[in-house]
Enzyme design. Structure first.
Site, PDB file in Angstrom:
ATOM      1  N   LYS A 107      48.077  38.816 -31.953  1.00 32.25           N
ATOM      2  CA  LYS A 107      47.063  39.785 -31.385  1.00 32.25           C
ATOM      3  C   LYS A 107      46.026  40.239 -32.313  1.00 32.25           C
ATOM      4  O   LYS A 107      44.788  40.250 -32.047  1.00 32.25           O
ATOM      5  CB  LYS A 107      47.950  41.141 -31.189  1.00 32.25           C
ATOM      6  CG  LYS A 107      46.996  42.123 -30.611  1.00 32.25           C
ATOM      7  CD  LYS A 107      46.207  41.845 -29.486  1.00 32.25           C
ATOM      8  CE  LYS A 107      45.804  42.964 -28.517  1.00 32.25           C
ATOM      9  NZ  LYS A 107      45.057  44.071 -29.335  1.00 32.25           N
ATOM     10  N   HIS A 138      43.292  37.498 -32.193  1.00 32.20           N
ATOM     11  CA  HIS A 138      42.688  37.749 -31.154  1.00 32.20           C
ATOM     12  C   HIS A 138      41.603  38.759 -31.090  1.00 32.20           C
ATOM     13  O   HIS A 138      40.450  38.749 -30.624  1.00 32.20           O
ATOM     14  CB  HIS A 138      43.724  38.278 -30.053  1.00 32.20           C
ATOM     15  CG  HIS A 138      43.261  38.884 -28.621  1.00 32.20           C
ATOM     16  ND1 HIS A 138      42.676  40.212 -28.569  1.00 32.20           N
ATOM     17  CD2 HIS A 138      43.050  38.322 -27.409  1.00 32.20           C
ATOM     18  CE1 HIS A 138      42.435  40.585 -27.611  1.00 32.20           C
ATOM     19  NE2 HIS A 138      42.462  39.487 -26.719  1.00 32.20           N
ATOM     20  N   ASN A 139      42.036  40.060 -31.967  1.00 31.64           N
ATOM     21  CA  ASN A 139      40.959  41.140 -31.949  1.00 31.64           C
ATOM     22  C   ASN A 139      39.947  40.776 -32.985  1.00 31.64           C
ATOM     23  O   ASN A 139      38.687  41.109 -32.777  1.00 31.64           O
ATOM     24  CB  ASN A 139      41.774  42.271 -32.321  1.00 31.64           C
ATOM     25  CG  ASN A 139      42.557  43.147 -31.465  1.00 31.64           C
ATOM     26  OD1 ASN A 139      42.823  42.417 -30.279  1.00 31.64           O
ATOM     27  ND2 ASN A 139      43.028  44.256 -31.698  1.00 31.64           N
TER      28      ASN A 139
END
Length: 303
Positions: free
Chosen positions: A174, A177-178
């Site tokens: 995550k 992803h960010n």
């Protein structure tokens, strides 16, 4: 399935709504008790006024899902929850915690026989309608326990979710992803800034967004959100060109340095956010608008 959800903010509240629509039993707790009461009035959510009370309403194996801000508040809440749990119960951290912290917490809870899963959750304020993308790290046995909950949050029962690796892997992916999100937003913002600068063409940026949204190579959800942001105010005159960062971009760049992996686009996008706090730029206003559109992130507006 029954789950105790701690943290009923924008994302947590919408996750609770999806679970309730899917027929799960949801016990909800938030420091702001009015939030739980509101959700209880909307549907079948069971509001509680303490963590101990919420845990007492679960049956084994008990599943407690956290959607609270990363950092000390997460760690304090996990510790408090663990005091009421026992062997084979499951704690899921669905916030944007640092993956290094998640790995450490997993080790500590394993010593108590409690399972810990770190879940990277993406979807922002649109998750209620579109579903959430969910990346989970941890033991497979514990993951299987929460699959019914995951399926109810995801876009479908077979897409947008999975166990991606051991403890820490969910929050690590995550984070990356960010970081990618930072770079994509910066590229869009620079392109729109360039178009906006050609006053002699008198370009309709909303119209161009609508053209690009269909069949172009750069069509994407971010482009959809840009179109929404530009629909009524192409100058974005009500938004201050000040972009905050919630931490994941910094963590991504730090990890790239540690692993000797070049990540120039992500690093540049992060530094551009720092730069935005000192300059007046259309590009910065557009990035602020995008962040508000997909995640409900606060943007500074002109008074």
């Amino acid at each position: 399935m029954k789950v105790f959800l701690i943290g009923l903010g924008k994302m947590g509240g919408n996750m609770a709504r999806r679970w309730l629509l899917a027929g799960h039993d949801v016990i909800g707790y938030d420091r702001d008790t009015t939030v739980a009461e509101k959700l209880a009035n909307e549907g079948r959510l069971i509001p509680v006024t303490s963590i101990a009370d919420g845990v007492s309403k679960l049956s084994k194996p008990r599943v407690v899902w956290l959607m609270v801000p990363a950092g000390k508040v997460t760690e304090d809440t996990i510790f408090q929850v663990s005091q009421s749990l026992s062997k084979d119960d499951v704690i899921v951290d669905g916030g944007n915690s640092n993956f290094n912290d998640s790995m450490r917490i997993a080790r500590e809870l394993t010593e108590k026989g409690i399972h810990f899963l770190d879940a990277g959750v993406s979807g922002g304020v649109w998750g209620l309608k579109e579903g959430y993308s969910i990346m989970v790290g941890g033991e497979e046995a514990a993951f299987k326990t929460i699959i019914p909950l995951i399926k109810s949050l995801a876009p479908s029962e077979t897409t947008g979710w999975g166990l991606v690796g051991p403890s820490g892997a969910g929050h690590f992916t995550k984070m990356v992803h960010n970081g990618i999100e930072y770079g994509m937003m910066e590229a869009f913002a620079e392109g729109y800034d360039l178009m906006q600068s050609r006053k002699d063409f008198d370009l309709d940026l909303h119209q161009i967004s609508e053209i690009w949204r269909h069949s172009s190579v750069i069509r994407s959800w971010l482009l959809d959100l840009i179109s929404l942001a530009l629909e009524n105010d192409q100058e974005l005159s009500h938004i201050q060109p000040w972009i905050s960062d919630s931490g994941e971009g910094r963590w991504t760049v730090n990890e790239a340095i540690k692993q000797d992996v070049p990540a120039p686009a992500i690093a540049a996008a992060l530094f551009r956010r720092f730069d935005s706090r000192e300059e007046n730029s259309y590009a910065y206003r557009l990035i602020s608008a995008m962040r508000n559109q997909f995640g409900g992130h606060t943007m500074k507006t002109e008074k």
